[in-house]
Write a protein that holds these residues in place. Structure first.
Motif, short mmCIF file in Angstrom:
data_model
loop_
_atom_site.label_atom_id
_atom_site.label_comp_id
_atom_site.label_asym_id
_atom_site.label_seq_id
_atom_site.Cartn_x
_atom_site.Cartn_y
_atom_site.Cartn_z
N UNK A 35 6.18 7.53 5.57
CA UNK A 35 5.19 7.78 6.61
C UNK A 35 4.76 6.50 7.32
N UNK A 36 5.33 5.35 6.94
CA UNK A 36 4.97 4.08 7.55
C UNK A 36 3.74 3.44 6.94
N UNK A 37 3.18 4.05 5.88
CA UNK A 37 2.00 3.50 5.22
C UNK A 37 2.42 2.32 4.35
N UNK A 38 1.63 1.26 4.38
CA UNK A 38 1.94 0.06 3.61
C UNK A 38 1.27 0.16 2.25
N UNK A 39 2.03 -0.19 1.22
CA UNK A 39 1.55 -0.13 -0.15
C UNK A 39 1.59 -1.52 -0.77
N UNK A 40 0.54 -1.85 -1.49
CA UNK A 40 0.54 -3.06 -2.32
C UNK A 40 0.91 -2.61 -3.72
N UNK A 41 1.91 -3.24 -4.29
CA UNK A 41 2.32 -2.87 -5.64
C UNK A 41 1.76 -3.89 -6.63
N UNK A 42 1.11 -3.37 -7.65
CA UNK A 42 0.50 -4.23 -8.67
C UNK A 42 1.57 -4.76 -9.62
N UNK A 43 1.32 -5.91 -10.24
CA UNK A 43 2.28 -6.44 -11.22
C UNK A 43 2.43 -5.48 -12.40
N UNK A 44 3.59 -5.52 -13.02
CA UNK A 44 3.82 -4.68 -14.20
C UNK A 44 3.22 -5.36 -15.43
N UNK A 74 13.76 -7.09 -8.49
CA UNK A 74 12.67 -6.34 -7.85
C UNK A 74 12.03 -7.05 -6.67
N UNK A 75 12.49 -8.23 -6.32
CA UNK A 75 11.93 -8.94 -5.17
C UNK A 75 12.60 -8.55 -3.86
N UNK A 76 13.73 -7.87 -3.92
CA UNK A 76 14.44 -7.46 -2.70
C UNK A 76 13.85 -6.16 -2.18
N UNK A 77 13.73 -6.08 -0.87
CA UNK A 77 13.27 -4.85 -0.23
C UNK A 77 14.42 -4.18 0.48
N UNK A 78 14.56 -2.88 0.32
CA UNK A 78 15.64 -2.13 0.93
C UNK A 78 15.07 -1.05 1.84
N UNK A 79 15.59 -0.98 3.06
CA UNK A 79 15.18 0.07 3.99
C UNK A 79 16.04 1.30 3.70
N UNK A 80 15.39 2.39 3.36
CA UNK A 80 16.06 3.63 3.01
C UNK A 80 16.30 4.49 4.25
#
Length: 97
Positions: A35-44, A74-80
């Motif tokens: 939906x184009x919403x930006x998410x901050x992902x917390x550390x594991x 996990x540092x790479x971002x992939x456009x789906x």
């Protein structure tokens, strides 16, 4: 855990704008949903981090032997295909791609 950033006031970002946004805020790990919403992902936690480290070691060792592609952490971002940008714990892109 993920935290949603509301961006209604600035509108949708293009892929390039999202990339620039991530570069300008490189101390925070972002993903974007379909939906184009930006998410901050917390550390594991430490257990998950250790599991992911071992997983990447196994995949990397397998790929070094088989030479079938490129391994990412996990540092790479992939456009789906749905335009979401995600950072999986581990990923392989085959040489054919």
């Amino acid at each position: 855990m993920e935290y949603l950033i509301k961006t209604k006031s600035i509108g949708d970002m293009t892929e390039e704008q999202f990339f620039q946004f991530c570069q300008e805020n490189d101390s925070i790990k972002f993903e974007r949903n379909a939906n184009g919403e930006i998410l901050i992902t917390a550390p594991t936690g430490s257990d998950t981090s250790s599991f992911n480290s071992n997983l990447n070691l196994e995949i990397g060792t397998w790929n070094r032997e088989k030479k079938l592609g490129i391994v990412f952490d996990s540092n790479a971002g992939f456009t789906l295909p749905n335009n979401a940008v995600r950072s999986p714990d581990a990923a392989v892109i085959t040489n054919e791609k």
